[in-house]
Write an enzyme that holds these catalytic residues in place. Structure first.
Site, PDB file in Angstrom:
ATOM      1  CG  ASP A 246     -35.005 -18.961 -75.171  1.00 36.43           C
ATOM      2  OD1 ASP A 246     -34.248 -17.973 -75.199  1.00 36.43           O
ATOM      3  OD2 ASP A 246     -36.256 -18.872 -75.117  1.00 36.43           O
TER       4      ASP A 246
ATOM      5  CG  ASP B 281     -36.820 -14.033 -71.730  1.00 36.41           C
ATOM      6  OD1 ASP B 281     -36.898 -13.893 -70.507  1.00 36.41           O
ATOM      7  OD2 ASP B 281     -36.024 -13.377 -72.441  1.00 36.41           O
TER       8      ASP B 281
HETATM    9  C1  BG6 Z   1     -35.547 -12.506 -75.573  1.00 34.52           C
HETATM   10  C2  BG6 Z   1     -37.028 -12.347 -75.399  1.00 34.52           C
HETATM   11  O1  BG6 Z   1     -35.100 -13.576 -74.813  1.00 34.52           O
HETATM   12  O2  BG6 Z   1     -34.872 -11.315 -75.124  1.00 34.52           O
HETATM   13  C3  BG6 Z   1     -37.517 -11.114 -76.122  1.00 34.52           C
HETATM   14  O3  BG6 Z   1     -37.681 -13.505 -75.918  1.00 34.52           O
HETATM   15  C4  BG6 Z   1     -36.743  -9.886 -75.628  1.00 34.52           C
HETATM   16  O4  BG6 Z   1     -38.904 -10.947 -75.883  1.00 34.52           O
HETATM   17  C5  BG6 Z   1     -35.248 -10.127 -75.815  1.00 34.52           C
HETATM   18  O5  BG6 Z   1     -37.122  -8.732 -76.346  1.00 34.52           O
HETATM   19  C6  BG6 Z   1     -34.391  -8.965 -75.297  1.00 34.52           C
HETATM   20  O6  BG6 Z   1     -34.606  -8.818 -73.932  1.00 34.52           O
HETATM   21  P1  BG6 Z   1     -34.148  -7.571 -73.065  1.00 34.52           P
HETATM   22  O7  BG6 Z   1     -34.507  -7.973 -71.649  1.00 34.52           O
HETATM   23  O8  BG6 Z   1     -32.688  -7.414 -73.233  1.00 34.52           O
HETATM   24  O9  BG6 Z   1     -34.919  -6.400 -73.538  1.00 34.52           O
HETATM   25 MG    MG Z   2     -37.718 -17.614 -75.601  1.00 33.49          MG
END
Ligand code: BG6
Ligand code: MG
Length: 218
Positions: A9, A11
């Site tokens: 993963d 984030d």
């Molecule tokens: C995930 C994160 O990887 O992606 C979430 O853990 C986030 O916090 C989600 O909301 C969507 O991300 P984005 O950048 O498309 O808004």
């Molecule tokens: Mg994550």
């Protein structure tokens, strides 16, 4: 089972963007005069932008039109992107580069799979992208975790059967998605003690290829 690929993963596993997402949602809550309870940051991990907004708004959901919700998500995303634009290789989380180097030496394929539509930017800014054999983000896989789509597409891109993939996750929704894909899971951070993970640790600092029993145990 033989593990041939590790899918990370993004984030909160590879890079510090989990804290950036949290700060941006928190700023939006402040602007809107909404509460931001202590347990909310962990609930926002791994879930889509749309679902995150729903969780943040809670009972206030009905107060906003669809157009207003789009503006709220846009505001949050712009704050998040401002932080991403300032990212450097120092934003790679501790233990990541060491584990990637060990796994590469062991001949394991490496990939990233994220629900975020911005995941590639952070991987580019930190130079991690060049270490990975495949990257699948929220644009490639519109069905957000816990749907297994992003992990299944990643396995396909790597040319490895799902049952030969191991996933590293920090979010319950991501653990669900990996299990739904038929993959073994390593849990870090909030998922360290999740009963469904094969191996858990506070961060990747504590996880080496050897600690995973590579290649025979998983
Ligand atoms: C995930 C994160 O990887 O992606 C979430 O853990 C986030 O916090 C989600 O909301 C969507 O991300 P984005 O950048 O498309 O808004
Ligand atoms: Mg994550």
């Amino acid at each position: 089972m033989t593990t041939k690929a590790v899918i990370f993963d993004v984030d909160g596993v590879l890079v510090r963007t989990d804290a950036m997402h949290e700060r941006a949602w928190r700023a939006l809550a402040e602007r809107e005069g909404l509460p931001f309870p202590d347990g909310l940051p962990d609930k926002l991990r791994g879930v889509s932008r749309e679902r995150s907004l729903e969780l943040l708004l809670g009972s206030a959901n009905d107060r906003y039109t669809n157009e207003q919700r789009v503006e709220l998500m846009h505001y949050k995303n712009e704050l998040f992107l401002a932080e991403v634009r300032a990212m450097t290789p120092a934003d790679v989380l501790p233990g990541v580069r060491e584990l990637i180097a060990e796994l590469k030496n062991a001949g394991i394929k490496l990939a990233a799979a994220s629900a975020s539509r911005n995941a590639r930017r952070g991987l580019d800014r930190t130079d991690l992208a060049s270490s990975l054999d495949a990257i699948i983000d929220g644009n490639d896989a519109p069905l957000a975790k816990p749907n297994p789509q992003c992990f299944l597409l990643t396995a396909q891109a790597l040319g490895v059967a799902p049952t030969n993939c191991m996933v590293v996750e920090d979010a319950p929704a991501g653990v669900d998605a990996a299990i739904n894909a038929g993959m073994v899971v390593v849990g870090v951070g909030p998922c360290e003690s999740d009963p469904r993970v094969a191996v858990g640790a506070p961060s990747l600092v504590e996880i080496s290829a050897q600690a995973l029993g590579w290649p025979s145990r998983l």
